[in-house]
Design an enzyme around this catalytic site. Structure first.
Site, PDB file in Angstrom:
ATOM      1  N   ASP A   1       0.836  -1.206   0.000  1.00 56.92           N
ATOM      2  CA  ASP A   1       0.000   0.000   0.000  1.00 56.92           C
ATOM      3  C   ASP A   1       0.868   1.252   0.000  1.00 56.92           C
ATOM      4  O   ASP A   1       0.630   2.200  -0.763  1.00 56.92           O
ATOM      5  CB  ASP A   1      -0.915  -0.023   1.224  1.00 56.92           C
TER       6      ASP A   1
ATOM      7  N   GLU B   1      -2.055  -5.421  -3.605  1.00 57.91           N
ATOM      8  CA  GLU B   1      -1.082  -4.599  -2.879  1.00 57.91           C
ATOM      9  C   GLU B   1      -0.004  -5.482  -2.251  1.00 57.91           C
ATOM     10  O   GLU B   1       1.177  -5.099  -2.212  1.00 57.91           O
ATOM     11  CB  GLU B   1      -1.789  -3.778  -1.799  1.00 57.91           C
TER      12      GLU B   1
END
Length: 226
Positions: A42, A114
């Site tokens: 992320d 992610e």
């Protein structure tokens, strides 16, 4: 799809295959799962997207760059990319998630994507992670319209249809799955006059409607109306 097939699609050959397996492992399957890799990915994704936007759009303000980045890193965008890779087929899920079709839940797909970015960073360094993100987002970068920054897909679609004196779209909830605290919605966006019907999924009705509206808007702009 096998994990080998997914690796070919993302265009990266892992030096440490165990990292790739971990990135695809949901917490319901094993204690050694993708949550920490998702946290890392992320952060990497946000920086890489921010850097790309900064380089590609030198005239955009800080506010516009932030809004554009938010659109590109949101759950709906990530899950859409993941679905394009058939990522769900390669996930390792626990029995409960398998029964509730967790492989197609937007939040699960977005987190796994992610996690893969984080795994690639650990395996091959920043350059490898950056190259992966640029590949994954290539078509999205081409579609960016700076004039639409700050407007959500439903608003863009509504303005587009109103400008052509067409009726507004209908949004129909087709399915709600999962437990009360972790539901997934599937919504259809229907525009009869244009013969358009698209589907979107999300962790709320609003997110699912926005996802379906985004697809409908792209179809309408690309060819339904000249």
């Amino acid at each position: 799809m096998s994990q080998t097939g997914l690796a070919r699609l993302i265009g990266y050959d892992f030096i440490q295959p165990s990292l790739f397996v971990q990135a695809l492992t949901h917490r319901s399957h094993s204690g050694l799962n993708n949550e920490r890799l998702e946290f890392l990915g992320d952060g990497m994704l946000n920086f890489i997207i921010a850097n790309q936007l900064y380089l590609r759009y030198p005239k955009l303000s800080e506010g516009d760059l932030s809004r554009l980045r938010a659109q590109l890193v949101k759950e709906a965008t990530l899950s859409s990319i993941a679905k394009g890779l058939n990522l769900g087929d390669a996930l390792l899920l626990g029995e409960g998630e398998l029964k509730s079709a967790g492989w197609r839940r937007p939040s699960v797909l977005a987190d796994a994507l992610e996690a893969i970015i984080g795994a690639v960073f650990l395996d091959g360094g920043f350059a490898a992670a950056e190259a992966l993100v640029i590949r994954l987002y290539a078509s999205l970068f081409e579609q960016i319209d700076p004039k639409s920054i700050g407007k959500d897909p439903k608003s863009l679609l509504q303005e587009y249809l109103q400008g052509r004196k067409l009726e507004l779209p209908e949004y129909n909830v087709l399915e709600i799955t999962g437990e009360a605290h972790d539901q997934a919605f599937r919504v259809a966006c229907v525009i009869p006059k244009l013969n358009i019907q698209t589907f979107g999924e999300g962790t709320s009705r609003r997110i699912a409607e926005q996802a379906s509206a985004e697809k409908a808007y792209e179809i309408a702009v690309k060819g339904s109306i000249k």
